[in-house]
Design a protein around this motif. Structure first.
Motif, PDB file in Angstrom:
ATOM      1  N   TYR A 411       0.829  -1.204   0.000  1.00 27.81           N
ATOM      2  CA  TYR A 411       0.000   0.000   0.000  1.00 27.81           C
ATOM      3  C   TYR A 411       0.864   1.255   0.000  1.00 27.81           C
ATOM      4  CZ  TYR A 411      -4.069   2.898   1.088  1.00 27.81           C
ATOM      5  OH  TYR A 411      -5.074   3.829   1.031  1.00 27.81           O
ATOM      6  N   HIS A 416      -1.734  -1.267  -5.039  1.00 33.70           N
ATOM      7  CA  HIS A 416      -2.967  -1.515  -4.298  1.00 33.70           C
ATOM      8  C   HIS A 416      -3.546  -2.904  -4.575  1.00 33.70           C
ATOM      9  CE1 HIS A 416      -2.749   2.622  -3.078  1.00 33.70           C
ATOM     10  NE2 HIS A 416      -2.845   3.062  -4.334  1.00 33.70           N
ATOM     11  N   ALA A 451      -7.616  -0.536   0.665  1.00 30.69           N
ATOM     12  CA  ALA A 451      -7.056  -0.970  -0.619  1.00 30.69           C
ATOM     13  C   ALA A 451      -8.159  -1.124  -1.665  1.00 30.69           C
ATOM     14  CB  ALA A 451      -6.303  -2.290  -0.433  1.00 30.69           C
TER      15      ALA A 451
END
Length: 468
Positions: A411, A416, A451
């Motif tokens: 992240y 992602h 995410a």
């Protein structure tokens, strides 16, 4: 003279006895005196049983051959579950388990003996009365599970073992609840997660006051019944130091460790003294007494290098502690140097080094590199650690923790999709291991939701936030 000839024939006949015991085994046991014969014409050893002094002494040689096969013979009678009702069988099986471990035959057979001993103690226990023998056998079972790396199976056995003694009842039960943890002192080092579980179990069983009472009784017991500076007292003091450390009582933990170190010095246990020095260094770190921590770590490092070699995992573990210490004191160059030294050892481990040791060391080093703000290096180390633990039993929760950290790193570098995948894998593992109600599980769901937001999967993120 025919009698003398028959006495010399058993060495050749011994293999026949081992090969044919099944049908006649019950006839042999009631009459262990295998004397030479009233009927010398028979070739079978069974009729040669009437007592006779000289042949029985001369036939004593084949007995070791029969006892050498004794490791296989206990298995047949033990299959009968009804035999476990014999009150003498539990202690016998427990002794067999200990002897099997001592002889190096392997923990699997010892585990079978210990499990049967526990079942026998349970069957023979008086209804409504706690059995300290059962508690002891359960601790042995849990110890064998740990030696096999089957920690998930050891935990419920430990839970049951500490529930057996009735702590308020008397001193013996209080000591059983507390001193039962003593044999774990050596294994607790390097098994932080399992140590935490043990401490939580202990807290559930006894409140703080009862723990203090048990500790006082245990030390009083050693003062009365053990020689000064005994190894048993040293082991118990190390365990008490761990409990004090977990509760934030660092001064008491330091006192117990120093006394344990003095006992180990008196008994000539150099490697154990070095291990205690590492623990003392950790306490000094918690107290921000960094110079004293460096001194303790360097003492341990010198002993480990001289006794185990420069490339031993124990040396690498001290390097990691020094790297952490130097980072906290702002000496980044020294910290990085010690990290690299430790990684060189883990890259070429000595024979006998476990995958868990290497993975644990790499995970600790990755935390230091995370402080250096080097997420790519952190990801490399975490991936190596996870690969080492993939096929190891009882490591699912540990792998989930590693995957969660990897998700955070992904992240941070704006990967992602990889972050969501890592978080999702960790969530699945924690759900399967029954940790859905933990705070860590909730945080993990929220991280996975973030995410998902970055990937524009809003509905999925909403579900994750709601569950978290």
């Amino acid at each position: 003279m025919p009698g003398l000839v028959s006495v010399k024939t058993p060495p050749e006949a011994a293999p026949l006895r081992i090969a044919v015991p099944d049908e006649k085994n019950h006839q042999i046991r009631p009459n262990p005196d295998r004397s030479d014969p009233i009927n010398p014409k028979t070739t079978s050893p069974i009729p040669r049983r009437p007592p006779s002094p000289s042949p029985s002494t001369s036939r004593a040689k084949p007995l070791p051959d029969r006892s050498s096969g004794k490791k296989k013979s206990p298995e047949k009678p033990f299959i009968d579950e009804s035999s476990l009702d014999n009150p003498d069988l539990g202690p016998f099986l427990l002794k067999l388990a200990r002897d099997t471990i001592a002889s190096g035959d392997g923990p699997s057979k010892a585990l079978d003996y210990a499990l049967r001993a526990s079942k026998s103690f349970e069957r023979c226990a008086v209804e409504g009365e706690p059995s300290l023998d059962l508690a002891m056998s359960l601790h042995v079972v849990a110890a064998i599970y740990c030696s096999l790396g089957r920690f998930e199976e050891a935990i419920p056995v430990l839970e049951r073992a500490i529930r057996v003694p009735d702590v308020p009842r008397d001193a013996d039960h209080a000591l059983a609840a507390f001193s039962g943890w003593s044999p774990w002192g050596r294994q607790i080092r390097g098994l932080r997660r399992l140590a935490g579980i043990w401490l939580r179990l202990m807290s559930k069983q006894c409140n703080l006051m009862k723990q203090k009472i048990c500790a006082r009784k245990l030390l009083k017991y050693h003062r009365v019944h053990s020689p000064p500076a005994s190894l048993e007292e040293a082991a118990d003091r190390r365990l008490m130091a761990l409990i004090c450390d977990a509760k934030g009582d660092y001064e008491s933990a330091l006192e117990h460790l120093v006394l344990a170190s003095m006992a180990m010095i008196a008994n000539g246990q150099e490697n154990e003294v070095a291990a205690i020095d590492v623990s003392i260094g950790n306490i000094y770190m918690s107290l921000s007494r960094f110079d004293e921590a460096v001194f303790s770590y360097q003492k341990a490092l010198t002993v480990f290098k001289s006794s185990k070699g420069d490339n031993h995992p124990s040396v690498a573990s001290v390097f990691v502690r020094l790297a952490d210490l130097y980072y906290k004191t702002g000496k980044l160059r020294e910290s990085r140097s010690y990290c690299e030294n430790a990684l060189r050892i883990y890259a070429k481990p000595l024979p006998g080094t476990t995958a868990e040791e290497i993975a644990s060391g790499m995970t600790e080093i990755s935390a230091i590199y995370e402080s250096f703000n080097e997420p790519e290096e952190v990801l490399k180390l975490l991936q190596k650690a996870m690969k080492l633990l993939e096929d190891k039993p009882g490591q699912q929760s540990t792998i989930a923790g590693i995957e969660a950290r990897m998700g955070v790193m992904f992240y941070m570098v704006r990967k992602h999709e990889e972050a969501r995948s890592s978080f999702g894998s960790a969530v699945v593992k924690l759900r399967s291991s029954g940790e859905r109600k933990s705070a860590f599980f909730g945080v993990l769901l929220n991280q996975m939701g973030l995410a998902s937001v970055q990937l524009f999967k809003i509905d999925e993120a909403a579900e994750l936030f709601e569950e978290g």
